[in-house]
Design a protein around this motif. Sequence first.
Motif, PDB file in Angstrom:
ATOM      1  N   TRP A   1      51.817  43.912 -20.516  1.00  0.00           N
ATOM      2  CA  TRP A   1      50.486  44.391 -20.849  1.00  0.00           C
ATOM      3  C   TRP A   1      50.562  45.504 -21.872  1.00  0.00           C
TER       4      TRP A   1
ATOM      5  N   SER B   1      49.528  39.493 -20.829  1.00  0.00           N
ATOM      6  CA  SER B   1      50.061  38.167 -21.135  1.00  0.00           C
ATOM      7  C   SER B   1      51.330  37.935 -20.329  1.00  0.00           C
TER       8      SER B   1
ATOM      9  N   LYS C   1      41.373  49.913 -23.851  1.00  0.00           N
ATOM     10  CA  LYS C   1      41.391  48.484 -24.170  1.00  0.00           C
ATOM     11  C   LYS C   1      42.701  47.954 -23.606  1.00  0.00           C
TER      12      LYS C   1
ATOM     13  N   GLU D   1      45.195  44.521 -22.864  1.00  0.00           N
ATOM     14  CA  GLU D   1      45.538  43.123 -23.111  1.00  0.00           C
ATOM     15  C   GLU D   1      46.732  42.795 -22.225  1.00  0.00           C
TER      16      GLU D   1
ATOM     17  N   ALA E   1      41.225  45.632 -16.832  1.00  0.00           N
ATOM     18  CA  ALA E   1      40.514  45.580 -18.119  1.00  0.00           C
ATOM     19  C   ALA E   1      39.046  45.963 -17.960  1.00  0.00           C
TER      20      ALA E   1
END
Length: 164
Positions: free
Chosen positions: A83, A70, A66, A68, A21
Amino acid sequence: MKSEESLNHESLLRNFYEAFARGDADAMAASYHDQASFSDPVFPGLDAPQVRAMWKMLTSQATDLKLEFSQITADEQGGSAHWDAYYTFSVSGNMVHNSIDATFEFRDGLIYRHVDTFGFWRWSKQALGVPGLLMGWSPMLRGVVRKQAAKSLAKWQAKEAAAQ
């Protein structure tokens, strides 16, 4: 209760994605075992030097990435994560949202095997536009994309080697 090794592997994966990230390819590379392998629909069958170079190439070229992540889980042998990457595909200028599921195997506290899976047709429709929409299902287009990705990676590695 999770073992210390499981917790260490979860931390390794969390640190890997946090580095991703931030665009920190060196920290990502440090997460891999020296005999690591990586595979996804675009970059299949990479060895450790190639996967390290791939992340460096991709993070250095990303202007608006970008990321993210989890669902990070790990035990003594393996782990998984989900991701999502949002970025502009440099070849076409198209915006892409790629949703990826990752699986991992560990050795000596590092990532030994890393496999990312995602819908190639879904990705190609976004990244390539009409050609991806019409041909993204075909092995032919997948082969063309893989060949171009391998060529880009080899060129990147040669440039990096010449700079050292």
